[in-house]
Structures are given as C-alpha cells and as structure tokens.
Design an enzyme around this catalytic site. Structure first.
Site, PDB file in Angstrom:
ATOM      1  N   HIS A  46     -10.421   0.820  -2.115  1.00 54.87           N
ATOM      2  CA  HIS A  46     -10.730   1.758  -1.037  1.00 54.87           C
ATOM      3  C   HIS A  46     -12.172   2.171  -1.297  1.00 54.87           C
ATOM      4  CE1 HIS A  46      -9.641   5.753   1.174  1.00 54.87           C
ATOM      5  NE2 HIS A  46     -10.927   5.788   0.880  1.00 54.87           N
ATOM      6  N   HIS A  80       1.867   4.882  -1.574  1.00 54.41           N
ATOM      7  CA  HIS A  80       1.670   6.090  -2.370  1.00 54.41           C
ATOM      8  C   HIS A  80       3.069   6.561  -2.767  1.00 54.41           C
ATOM      9  CE1 HIS A  80      -2.631   7.071  -1.113  1.00 54.41           C
ATOM     10  NE2 HIS A  80      -2.288   6.109  -0.265  1.00 54.41           N
ATOM     11  N   HIS A  90       0.854  -1.197   0.000  1.00 53.77           N
ATOM     12  CA  HIS A  90       0.000   0.000   0.000  1.00 53.77           C
ATOM     13  C   HIS A  90       0.887   1.243   0.000  1.00 53.77           C
ATOM     14  CE1 HIS A  90      -4.077   1.769   1.415  1.00 53.77           C
ATOM     15  NE2 HIS A  90      -3.341   2.727   0.859  1.00 53.77           N
ATOM     16  N   ASP A 104       0.461   2.658   3.737  1.00 54.10           N
ATOM     17  CA  ASP A 104      -0.262   3.859   3.301  1.00 54.10           C
ATOM     18  C   ASP A 104       0.687   5.058   3.356  1.00 54.10           C
ATOM     19  OD1 ASP A 104      -2.365   5.303   2.303  1.00 54.10           O
ATOM     20  OD2 ASP A 104      -3.719   4.941   3.972  1.00 54.10           O
ATOM     21  N   HIS A 135     -10.316   3.617  -5.936  1.00 47.80           N
ATOM     22  CA  HIS A 135     -10.274   4.549  -4.805  1.00 47.80           C
ATOM     23  C   HIS A 135     -11.494   5.451  -4.842  1.00 47.80           C
ATOM     24  CE1 HIS A 135      -8.972   7.514  -1.896  1.00 47.80           C
ATOM     25  NE2 HIS A 135      -7.933   6.748  -1.592  1.00 47.80           N
ATOM     26  N   HIS A 149      -6.561  13.847   1.899  1.00 48.53           N
ATOM     27  CA  HIS A 149      -7.679  13.769   0.954  1.00 48.53           C
ATOM     28  C   HIS A 149      -8.161  15.136   0.490  1.00 48.53           C
ATOM     29  CE1 HIS A 149      -7.936   9.454   1.026  1.00 48.53           C
ATOM     30  NE2 HIS A 149      -7.689   9.524   2.319  1.00 48.53           N
ATOM     31  N   HIS A 152      -7.052  -0.881   4.189  1.00 46.42           N
ATOM     32  CA  HIS A 152      -7.495  -0.372   5.503  1.00 46.42           C
ATOM     33  C   HIS A 152      -8.943  -0.782   5.798  1.00 46.42           C
ATOM     34  CE1 HIS A 152      -8.540   2.767   2.676  1.00 46.42           C
ATOM     35  NE2 HIS A 152      -7.301   3.226   2.641  1.00 46.42           N
ATOM     36  N   LYS A 199      -6.123  -0.236  -8.913  1.00 43.24           N
ATOM     37  CA  LYS A 199      -6.580   0.294  -7.630  1.00 43.24           C
ATOM     38  C   LYS A 199      -7.864   1.092  -7.821  1.00 43.24           C
ATOM     39  CE  LYS A 199      -6.916   1.812  -3.457  1.00 43.24           C
ATOM     40  NZ  LYS A 199      -6.034   2.831  -2.874  1.00 43.24           N
TER      41      LYS A 199
END
Length: 569
Positions: free
Chosen positions: A248, A138, A136, A362, A221, A322, A274, A219
């Site tokens: 996600h 980024h 995971h 993450d 999201h 976010h 998560h 992925k």
C-alpha cells in the site's frame, strides 16, 4: 432404440448440456455450456427410481479399490479454464477426477467410480466454482470468517491481531508473538488462513523474525512508512525466503512519487493492493503501476463497481479506517486526495480488459468481506451493459468475460501468493474447496460450500421441520465446521522456512500447515486471462486516465444487480 428428449426436459432433469445457456443471477451475463463430459443416456442421478442404486449406477467396488468418497453429479463447472458440464469425484478431501461418474461394470468410459462408500451431492441445475480466495483481509474480528464463508470464500490471507488501531488500518500481524497467537487462533475456524507480517523495517532482521515465525507474506503499508528503503529491504527478504510482498504505497508522496516506488521495487515481483488508489497509494497516479510486468495488481471491493454512491461513502470510511481527525484540515485533505471519480471509473475498464488481475475485500477497513464475489460480477455486469460483449465473446454468451472475472477471485490470487498447487481452481489433485450455486443466486448466496471434501456451510431450513426445506431458510454452518472435522478440512499457509523450523509443532498446531512457494519467479503473464500491460498516463490536473492513448471513462450505475432483491433485511 434411442429415446429422444427435448432440451428443456433434459435440462430440468440433468441440468444444462452443451449449447444450453444460463443467466447468472439477475445480471445481463449469460454463459453457454462449452462441453459435456457426461454420457447421454448414461447420466447418473440419485433418488427414488433413479440411477445411483446398487448394481445400476452404483458398483460393487470398495473404497480401497477406487470408489470415491463423494460425487457431485451433473454440475456446470465455471472456472478459468472452461465452462463445462461434468461429474466431480472427491476422495480423501481432494478433487479426484472431473468427468463421467458411474459403474464401470455396466457403463462405458467411467472416470469416477461410485460405490457403497460414495456420498452424492446433486449438482443438476447448479453451478460449481472453486472456493474463492480473499488476499486482503484485516483480521479485525473473527466473525468476518463466517461471513466470508457464507459468501463462498474458502481461503483468507491478510494480517492483524483483532480490533487494534494498527489492524483497523493495516493488514499486518507484527512480530513473532502476534503471528504465533494468530496461527493458534486459526485452529478454531473452518477456513484456510495465512498471515502477513509487517514489512515496514529497514532492519532486515525484523522481517526475518516474522517469516521464521510463520508469516506467509509481508505487507508494506504507508501508515507504517512505505519508503523506498523499506520497500527494498522487504523485497530482499521476500526474495530470500520465497514469500509474497503486498504493498500500500505513499498517498502523500512524502518519500517519493510512483516512479520512485517503481524504481525501488526494481523489477521484483510485488502484489499491489487497491491499485486504483481510493484505498490508498500515490495520488493521483498509482494506477499506472498496473502496466509494469512484475506488478500483480488488485482492487478492493468498495470501488467495485463504480456507482452513484461510490464517492459519497468513501470519505467517512477512510477517515475511520486510517485514524484521521475530521477537525484537522490536513487529515481531510489527505482523505479527499484519494477519492477520484476519474480513476475509479477507469478501474472498471481496466478490470474488463484484464489489466487489473485480482479483486479482494479490504475487510472492515473500507471493504466488505462478504461481498467480494458479488461485487466482482456486478462489475462484469456493468461492463457488459456499458461496453457490450468482449471481442472474445459473442451475442450468444459472455463466457470469456465470466472466466476472466472468476479468475480474479480464484486462481489469480492463488498464483500471486504461491498456493495455486493446492487451491484456486477445480482441477484434479487440488483440495476439494468447492462452492455450489443455484444460477439465480450465483455470486450472491451459495447453496452449499464443500471444504476439504466435507460440507462446511449450506442453506438450511428449520432444524425442527420434517424435511430440510421449510423456512426460515438461511446459510448455516454444517458438520465440517466443528471438532476434528474442522481441523482435517481446513489448512494454514506458512512460509517454508517456518515449517522447516518446526513452528507448527512448537505452537501445537493441529491443522495441516502448507508452505507457500514460487512467489518470486512469477510475473503478470502468469495470471490467467488478466495479464494485459497497458501504458497508463494520468493527467495531474483533471485525473483523467489514458490507456495506450485512449481515455478510459464510464458512467456510474444508478442500480446494480445482485442487490436489494436478494437481501430483504
């Protein structure tokens, strides 16, 4: 006549043997050596006046005739399959054998032949684990990679293009242009790397383009719109091309509730990120998805373990990651809906019973890339202190619990992403990505990291000193971090389709590219020691979590091990 030696002296000389116990760092976790594959009286050890000398422990066998390149002597292996003492032979960058090393001309039952071409790494008194895998990531900044390597991570899978706003929030490398550039960038780093494409599109051609460009997974999201239709499209392509889908889910329940997501997944294999929900996902009950057989559930490390500071730090982290605005009440409400002490507390226990199977970082998007292994074993410690020994363990050791938790950062993420033939455990024939730890620093600071059979990172003293040990001692990159050695010691994971389409040559990639495989025919039962399928219910008013009718709750810790006494600055 045999010479008898007491256990303490033996352990100090050759490391612990069967029946000896070892404490892990400053935790309350203790492991016991289950088996010793070396031979008493015939142990090999390097040094002045020691065994590995020509005609003694070192044979006349040439490399071409079977002598290994490197042997790690008398190491205490901690892996999902066991906790054993053994020598480990490495050849051509791969794990050649696990067993007894030495000279077959004068010693019996030698599995690993030491010759003049063999280098020695002293494993006596050290723990050896497989290099860990973080699924995971980024990819916000390249400096993450060195930080991860310094913690014992040797494989990083995720998405991103650098500090773009999309990458700050989502683990996606969108489109063929960005995937190509990230694959080319991967050539510079002593790390196994793989990149996820953006899975949020109902036009399946967009997804095919990314898989064909080299994405090793897709992925989904919520920030890009994780709706039932995008879930279905993404899984259709994953099934067609044999890549994993990571998800996600929809925190705000705009496009549906957790039941709608489960229906859209329709029994197909998927890796849920998560899964507790603080990192994102259907509020307040995404956690119940861990009871689905086709779901491979993971956690990220900001909620590992539940402490008195966990809730307090999450709100600001979430707002930044976010792209939320603290001046907008709806943005604050969105953030607050994800942070629930009840589900975070339950997450600790779900890990301990093997219902959550993987832990990842993450990185820089609420999680800390250099703390995956540390926080995994902080969670194990917390559960030992609060819940006592597992049913499979005893008052003497925590072997099963330790094997369960090491699986969460090694073999299980490898299985989930179709790379377990190559990495994820210490087994014959796999890439020699190995981490050596002093027990007092286990899961905190590796002593040495081997990457593809060569030393890539190590604790090292002053380079101008007369010996390697004078301070300041800290982790530093070693020779396998540079030049062509880096290229030969690290690997890039791509889709099989992209390799068939000759993408590595088209992009002039020099690292060996390996296809992910068997991501679609697996389910939770394939995950080692972490395959429990509880029936989870979440009270929508109180957020209390029940597993098979039992309330899952625990107190936050005020103080964790593996913390400030190890990090003074």
């Amino acid at each position: 006549m045999a010479y008898k030696i007491d256990r303490k002296t033996y352990a100090q000389t050759y490391g612990p043997t069967a029946g000896d116990r070892v404490r892990l760092a400053d935790t309350e976790l203790f492991i016991e050596v289950e088996k010793d594959l070396t031979t008493y009286g015939d142990e090999v050890k390097f040094g002045g006046g020691k065994v590995i000398r020509d005609g003694m422990g070192q044979s006349q066998v040439r490399r071409a005739d079977g002598a290994v390149d490197t042997v790690i002597t008398n190491a205490l292996i901690v892996d999902w399959w066991g906790i054993i003492k053994a020598d480990v032979g490495i050849k051509d960058g791969m794990i050649f054998e696990i067993g007894k090393a030495g000279n077959p001309d004068i010693q019996d039952n030698v599995d690993i032949v030491i010759g003049a071409s063999t280098e020695v790494i002293a494993g006596e008194g050290h723990i050896l684990t497989a290099g860990s895998i973080d699924t995971h990531i980024h990819f916000i900044c390249p400096q993450q990679i060195e930080t991860a390597l310094a913690s014992g991570i040797t494989t990083m899978l995720g998405g991103g293009t650098g500090p773009a706003t999309g990458t700050n929030a989502t683990t996606c490398t969108p489109g063929s242009f960005h995937i190509s550039r990230m694959l080319q960038s991967a050539e510079a780093f002593p790390m196994n790397l793989g990149f996820y494409g953006k899975g949020n599109s109902t036009n399946e051609s967009n997804l095919i383009d990314q898989v064909e460009a080299g994405a090793c997974g897709l992925k989904l999201h919520e920030d890009w719109g994780t709706t039932p239709s995008t879930i279905n499209s993404c899984l259709n392509i994953a099934d067609k091309f044999d890549v994993q889908v990571c998800i996600h889910t929809d925190t705000l329940n705009e496009a549906g509730f957790v039941e709608d997501t489960i229906n859209a997944i329709a029994g197909r294999t998927i890796h849920t990120f998560h899964t507790e929900g603080a990192g994102g996902g259907h509020a307040p009950d995404i956690i119940k998805i861990c009871g689905e057989k086709n779901v491979l559930p993971s956690s990220t490390n900001p909620t590992r373990p539940y402490t008195r500071n966990t809730l307090e730090e999450h709100l600001d982290m979430l707002m930044v990651c976010h792209h939320l605005d603290s001046k907008i009440p709806e943005d604050i409400a969105f953030a607050e809906s994800r942070i629930r002490r009840e589900t975070i507390a339950a997450e600790d226990i779900l890990h301990d019973i093997g219902a959550f199977s993987v832990i990842a970082s993450d990185s820089q998007a609420m999680g800390r890339v250099g703390e995956v292994i540390t926080r995994t074993f902080q969670t194990a410690h917390k559960m030992k202190v609060q819940r006592g020994p597992l049913m499979q363990d005893s008052d003497r050791n925590d072997n099963y619990r330790v094997k369960r938790y090491i699986s969460k950062v090694t073999i299980n993420p490898a299985i989930a992403h179709g790379i377990d033939k190559h990495v994820g455990s210490i087994e014959k024939g796999k890439i020699a990505d190995l981490v050596l730890w002093k027990p007092s620093f286990f899961a905190v600071k590796p002593e040495l990291v081997v990457k593809g059979g060569s030393i890539v990172w190590s604790q090292m003293g002053d380079a101008n000193a007369s010996i390697p040990t004078p301070g300041p001692v800290h982790g530093r990159p070693m020779f396998a971090s540079f030049g062509q050695s880096l290229i030969k010691s690290s690997f890039t994971f791509l889709s099989k389709n992209s390799i068939d389409q000759n993408i590595p040559n088209k992009l002039s990639l020099q690292k060996k590219c390996i296809a992910v495989e068997n991501t679609r025919n697996i389910n939770k039962s394939h995950l080692k020691l972490n395959s429990k399928l509880p029936n989870i219910l979440v009270d929508p008013q109180t957020y209390e979590v029940f597993s098979d009718g039992e309330l899952l709750t625990c107190e936050p810790l005020d103080e964790v091990p593996m913390a400030q006494r190890y990090f003074l600055l």
